[in-house]
Design a protein around this motif. Structure first.
Motif, short mmCIF file in Angstrom:
data_model
loop_
_atom_site.label_atom_id
_atom_site.label_comp_id
_atom_site.label_asym_id
_atom_site.label_seq_id
_atom_site.Cartn_x
_atom_site.Cartn_y
_atom_site.Cartn_z
N TYR A 8 26.93 -7.14 41.35
CA TYR A 8 27.32 -8.55 41.37
C TYR A 8 28.69 -8.61 42.02
O TYR A 8 29.51 -7.70 41.84
CB TYR A 8 27.40 -9.13 39.95
N SER A 9 28.92 -9.66 42.78
CA SER A 9 30.22 -9.80 43.43
C SER A 9 30.55 -11.27 43.61
O SER A 9 29.79 -12.00 44.25
CB SER A 9 30.18 -9.08 44.78
N ARG A 10 31.67 -11.68 43.05
CA ARG A 10 32.05 -13.10 43.14
C ARG A 10 32.78 -13.39 44.44
O ARG A 10 32.60 -14.44 45.03
CB ARG A 10 32.92 -13.44 41.93
N THR A 11 33.62 -12.44 44.87
CA THR A 11 34.41 -12.67 46.09
C THR A 11 34.22 -11.54 47.12
O THR A 11 35.11 -11.23 47.90
CB THR A 11 35.92 -12.85 45.75
N GLN A 12 33.07 -10.90 47.05
CA GLN A 12 32.58 -9.95 48.06
C GLN A 12 33.34 -8.62 48.15
O GLN A 12 33.09 -7.84 49.07
CB GLN A 12 32.53 -10.61 49.47
N ILE A 13 34.22 -8.35 47.21
CA ILE A 13 34.90 -7.04 47.24
C ILE A 13 33.94 -5.95 46.77
O ILE A 13 33.72 -4.95 47.45
CB ILE A 13 36.20 -7.07 46.38
N THR A 14 33.32 -6.18 45.63
CA THR A 14 32.34 -5.21 45.10
C THR A 14 31.16 -5.09 46.07
O THR A 14 30.61 -4.01 46.27
CB THR A 14 31.85 -5.67 43.71
N GLU A 15 30.80 -6.21 46.68
CA GLU A 15 29.68 -6.20 47.63
C GLU A 15 29.94 -5.27 48.81
O GLU A 15 29.06 -4.52 49.24
CB GLU A 15 29.43 -7.62 48.16
N PRO A 77 32.60 -6.20 39.40
CA PRO A 77 34.04 -6.43 39.27
C PRO A 77 34.42 -6.38 37.79
O PRO A 77 33.57 -6.58 36.92
CB PRO A 77 34.23 -7.85 39.81
N VAL A 78 35.68 -6.07 37.51
CA VAL A 78 36.17 -6.13 36.13
C VAL A 78 36.54 -7.57 35.82
O VAL A 78 37.27 -8.21 36.57
CB VAL A 78 37.42 -5.22 35.95
N TRP A 79 36.01 -8.07 34.73
CA TRP A 79 36.37 -9.41 34.23
C TRP A 79 36.90 -9.25 32.82
O TRP A 79 36.16 -8.78 31.93
CB TRP A 79 35.14 -10.34 34.19
C1 LIG Z 1 37.12 -13.94 35.53
C2 LIG Z 1 37.88 -12.79 36.12
C3 LIG Z 1 38.55 -11.89 35.29
C4 LIG Z 1 39.22 -10.78 35.83
N1 LIG Z 1 39.79 -9.87 34.97
C5 LIG Z 1 40.40 -8.77 35.49
C6 LIG Z 1 40.95 -7.75 34.62
O1 LIG Z 1 40.84 -7.81 33.39
N2 LIG Z 1 41.58 -6.70 35.19
C7 LIG Z 1 41.72 -6.56 36.54
O2 LIG Z 1 42.30 -5.59 37.00
N3 LIG Z 1 41.17 -7.50 37.40
C8 LIG Z 1 40.52 -8.58 36.91
N4 LIG Z 1 39.96 -9.50 37.76
C9 LIG Z 1 40.04 -9.27 39.22
C10 LIG Z 1 38.73 -8.70 39.78
O3 LIG Z 1 38.23 -7.65 38.98
C11 LIG Z 1 38.92 -8.15 41.20
O4 LIG Z 1 39.51 -9.11 42.02
C12 LIG Z 1 37.58 -7.67 41.77
O5 LIG Z 1 37.83 -6.70 42.78
C13 LIG Z 1 36.76 -8.82 42.34
O6 LIG Z 1 35.54 -8.32 42.82
P1 LIG Z 1 34.47 -9.25 43.56
O7 LIG Z 1 35.11 -9.75 44.84
O8 LIG Z 1 33.34 -8.33 43.86
O9 LIG Z 1 34.10 -10.38 42.66
C14 LIG Z 1 39.28 -10.61 37.25
C15 LIG Z 1 38.62 -11.54 38.07
C16 LIG Z 1 37.91 -12.60 37.53
C17 LIG Z 1 37.18 -13.54 38.44
#
Ligand SMILES: Cc1cc2nc3c(=O)[nH]c(=O)nc-3n(C[C@H](O)[C@H](O)[C@H](O)COP(=O)(O)O)c2cc1C
Length: 155
Positions: A8-15, A77-79
């Motif tokens: 899963y990727s919300r902002t395409q980093i994990t993707e 991603p970590v949430w």
């Molecule tokens: C709801 C939410 C909570 C997050 N919580 C954390 C966190 O606890 N620790 C951290 O280092 N980054 C946290 N992040 C940042 C994301 O883990 C990081 O930007 C990730 O690489 C995004 O990946 P994506 O583009 O695949 O969605 C959070 C982001 C979101 C949207």
């Protein structure tokens, strides 16, 4: 080893990382989505809330059966120091269909150990490889990705 990447990727980093691994390992890949629930600023807040409360959300119906694979690689991603809610929702449904696990997460810089541990716990599997990438790692992820892939290839 027949391998499937679930991410899963919300902002395409994990993707981006998932697609790199998919190319390198020449394996199948499936994206988990949850509509627009976590888009935008409101979505960010909802995401943090849902993840820390261990909530589940609606996800797309997967087209690939994890049972058909020797290895499933989970990417999230970590949430709020745990996995993203769509991945939690996927694992809640399909955890018992995963034969062997590898996992990776991307993050700003915290919560990765807890996240990877939680994936192991919910699947009840010791992963054959794990990887985390912080915001800094994302600039130059090649070495970590190679290490991760080598652990999988050398199994
Ligand atoms: C709801 C939410 C909570 C997050 N919580 C954390 C966190 O606890 N620790 C951290 O280092 N980054 C946290 N992040 C940042 C994301 O883990 C990081 O930007 C990730 O690489 C995004 O990946 P994506 O583009 O695949 O969605 C959070 C982001 C979101 C949207």
């Amino acid at each position: 080893m027949k391998t499937l990447i679930i991410y899963y990727s919300r902002t395409q980093i994990t993707e981006k990382i998932a697609k790199t691994i998919q190319k390198d390992l020449n394996c199948d890949i499936e994206e988990i989505t949850s509509g627009e629930k976590y888009h935008g600023v409101i979505g960010y807040i909802k995401g943090g809330f849902d993840a820390s409360a261990n909530r589940v959300c609606e996800i797309n119906k997967p087209t690939k059966n994890p049972e058909d694979y020797d290895l499933v690689i989970i990417g999230t991603p970590v949430w709020a120091s745990t996995m993203a809610t769509p991945i939690y929702s996927y694992l809640k449904k399909y955890n018992d269909k995963i034969k062997n696990l590898a996992s990776f997460c991307t993050c700003g810089g915290s919560g990765y150990t807890k996240t990877l541990n939680k994936i192991s716990k919910i699947t009840n599997k010791n992963p054959i490889a794990t990887m985390y990438l912080t915001k800094e790692d994302i600039e130059n992820p090649k070495e970590k990705i190679n290490n991760f892939e080598n652990k999988i290839k050398n199994r």
